[in-house]
Scaffold this motif. Structure first.
Motif, PDB file in Angstrom:
ATOM      1  N   THR A 389      72.756  95.305  21.165  1.00 29.43           N
ATOM      2  CA  THR A 389      71.727  95.749  22.107  1.00 29.43           C
ATOM      3  C   THR A 389      72.375  95.887  23.475  1.00 29.43           C
ATOM      4  N   ASP A 452      62.625  94.032  13.574  1.00 27.52           N
ATOM      5  CA  ASP A 452      63.268  92.718  13.613  1.00 27.52           C
ATOM      6  C   ASP A 452      64.768  92.924  13.780  1.00 27.52           C
ATOM      7  N   GLY A 453      65.525  91.827  13.794  1.00 28.76           N
ATOM      8  CA  GLY A 453      66.955  91.914  14.065  1.00 28.76           C
ATOM      9  C   GLY A 453      67.839  91.942  12.843  1.00 28.76           C
ATOM     10  N   ALA A 457      71.734  97.503  14.468  1.00 22.30           N
ATOM     11  CA  ALA A 457      70.767  97.845  15.503  1.00 22.30           C
ATOM     12  C   ALA A 457      70.371  99.327  15.456  1.00 22.30           C
ATOM     13  N   ASN A 460      68.012  99.956  12.629  1.00 25.44           N
ATOM     14  CA  ASN A 460      66.699  99.393  12.948  1.00 25.44           C
ATOM     15  C   ASN A 460      65.924 100.300  13.900  1.00 25.44           C
ATOM     16  N   GLU A 496      65.308  96.466  17.868  1.00 25.06           N
ATOM     17  CA  GLU A 496      65.242  95.005  18.002  1.00 25.06           C
ATOM     18  C   GLU A 496      65.347  94.541  19.447  1.00 25.06           C
ATOM     19  N   ASP A 503      63.541  85.498  14.812  1.00 26.46           N
ATOM     20  CA  ASP A 503      63.808  86.190  13.554  1.00 26.46           C
ATOM     21  C   ASP A 503      64.165  85.240  12.403  1.00 26.46           C
ATOM     22  N   ASN A 512      57.737  90.911  14.827  1.00 25.49           N
ATOM     23  CA  ASN A 512      58.658  91.802  15.546  1.00 25.49           C
ATOM     24  C   ASN A 512      58.603  93.243  15.040  1.00 25.49           C
TER      25      ASN A 512
END
Length: 520
Positions: A389, A452-453, A457, A460, A496, A503, A512
């Motif tokens: 992130t 969610d994580g 990334a 997601n 995320e 998580d 999330n």
């Protein structure tokens, strides 16, 4: 002898079938030109349409085009609409009566409550001007199981439930010709409540993780010391077995942890008794409804990452609090009397939302939450940001969302599915209706996906963007009467980048994975 016996049985059977047929064919509907005639069992009349069970299946016939003859025909001059409601005692004893009385007051009627039995009562709805009886709303208050059973037995028009319909109930409803009870306009969320863990005010413990909560009620944790409290046993208190709230506890607390409830606990017929027992016992832990917490202290839900979630009207409405418990109305694919349809329409309006709040529950009115009123969400995003992130992505999120306000209307999906959960399907209809009346004309709505994580990334973010687009399309399709040229509908996703919970649990990951709606 055998031949004579068979003849006797056949004769008896023939007589029974003939008698049953004569009884079943209790009305005949004849077209006004006498060219069409339908005979069958009258299942219902809503003041406008007849509903019959015939040799051709269940039929709905416009009463303006036919004449009715037979002992089952209703009195058209003094027609009284009837509505059968069955299910949750929490809804039937508190919320629905308040709404019926408010509806009557708003539509020029007056109500009289008649007690029919220990768990049954009827609201007689009369015109204020003439005193003429317009409708009878019959209530059977027990639990969600009983409500669905009554619906399947054709003994209820509306089910009041503190849980979603089960797969087996949904299948039986289809078989009974009631349609898909999870389809559009077959169910809706009337109001919201939540499961909350409560303790006495003098208890030093103020937070618990969802996993620890499940472990306690499974009998795996039995001493307060494990939770940071005194060296003392934990006394457990729960709603009555079989109640809608008890089933919600199984669904929301125990099933995600793959645990079952221990038998070593006190059960209470009323939530008021449950709260009182916890308040009186400094070593007790109870699970109850947010609206029935009374004088008890409510524990925050926490996790190893340090995030903490408190139950409040706003966090329940957004579903950010993971133990949110929607209050459902289910009704089959059949016409209801006009006054019943008017009542259901009233329950969606602003006057009904005030009644819902006054009754102690969380209403469905969308609210706009400015960025500065959203607590530490952006600070938390920076705190837990991982290597994937980037600062650039966090800045993009802040620059995109800061000029906007978040709506309390959120969307989440069923576990392991791209299908919206029941509350979110209701939210689609709610947001679509707001667009149809022009509430967001000349404004910009952005559907923002989060995840969610688990996993990469970038993947997601792509999944979150697809979910945001799916919600946008669902709302657009539902808003059939809206002028979509007057509102801008955008999508974006930040994956995320802004978790609501840790998580490390199924509850946190579910919280999330969401699509938020932001407005400008």
């Amino acid at each position: 002898m055998v031949i004579l016996l068979r003849a006797a049985v056949c004769a008896a059977l023939s007589f029974w079938i003939t008698a049953f047929s004569a009884f079943a064919q209790d009305v005949t509907l004849t077209s006004r030109d006498s060219r069409v005639e339908i005979t069958g069992t009258l299942l219902g009349f809503d003041g406008e349409f007849y509903r019959l069970e015939t040799d051709y299946g269940e039929l709905t016939v416009d009463g303006s085009g036919v004449l009715c003859s037979g002992p089952g025909c209703p009195n058209l001059d003094d027609f009284v609409a009837e509505l059968q409601l069955s299910g949750s005692a929490t809804m039937g004893s508190i919320l629905m009566p308040a709404l019926v009385e408010a509806f009557a007051e708003n539509t020029g009627h007056q109500t009289e409550r008649r007690v029919d039995g220990p768990d049954e009562f009827t609201y007689l709805i009369r015109s204020k001007d003439s005193g003429k009886l317009a409708a009878e709303f019959h209530f059977n208050v027990s639990d969600s199981d009983e409500g669905f059973a009554d619906l399947l037995a054709d003994e209820a028009d509306i089910v009041m439930a503190l849980r979603e319909i089960r797969p087996d109930e949904r299948a039986r409803a289809r078989e009974a010709g009631l349609g898909d009870m999870t389809a559009r306009n077959r169910s809706r969320v009337l109001a919201l409540d939540a499961l909350v863990p409560i303790v006495a005010a003098k208890n030093p413990v103020r937070a618990i993780s969802p996993q620890a909560l499940a472990d306690v009620f499974a009998g795996k944790i039995t001493n307060w010391q494990v939770l940071g409290g005194p060296d003392a046993p934990i006394d457990l208190h729960m709603p009555a077995a079989g109640s809608g709230l008890a089933q919600a506890i199984d669904d929301l607390v125990m099933m995600p942890a793959k645990l079952t409830l221990t038998e070593s606990m006190a059960r209470h017929d009323t939530l008021a008794e449950l709260a009182a027992a916890v308040v009186d016992d400094g070593l007790a832990l109870g699970l109850t409804a947010y609206a029935e917490r009374q004088g008890a202290a409510v524990l925050s839900l926490t996790g190893r990452c340090g995030f903490s979630l408190d139950a409040s009207r706003r966090t329940i409405k957004t579903e950010d609090y993971p133990l949110t418990a929607p209050m459902f109305l289910y009704y089959p694919a059949r016409r209801l009397p006009q006054i019943a349809r008017e009542f259901l329409a009233f329950t969606r309006g602003p006057s009904a939302q005030i009644v819902i709040r006054r009754a102690g529950f969380v209403d469905q009115t969308p609210e706009e939450i400015a960025v500065e009123e959203q607590g530490n969400r952006f600070a938390n995003a920076i705190t837990v940001a991982g290597l994937e992130t980037t600062l650039e992505e966090l800045q993009r999120m802040a620059n995109t969302l800061t000029p906007m306000a978040r709506l309390t209307t959120s969307f989440r999906f069923e576990v392991g599915s791209i299908r919206l959960d029941a509350q979110s399907r209701s939210n689609v209809e709610q947001l679509a209706r707001a667009m149809e009346i022009g509430r967001y004309d000349a404004r910009r709505l952005m559907f923002v996906g989060f995840s969610d994580g688990d996993g990469p990334a970038q993947a997601n973010r792509e999944i979150a963007l697809k979910r945001a687009d799916a919600v946008r399309r669902a709302v657009s399709e539902a808003a059939v009467a809206a002028n979509l040229d007057r509102v801008v509908l955008d999508i974006d996703a930040f994956g995320e980048a802004m978790p609501m919970a840790c998580d490390d649990s199924a509850w946190g990951r579910q919280a999330n994975r969401r699509v938020e709606v932001w407005v400008r």
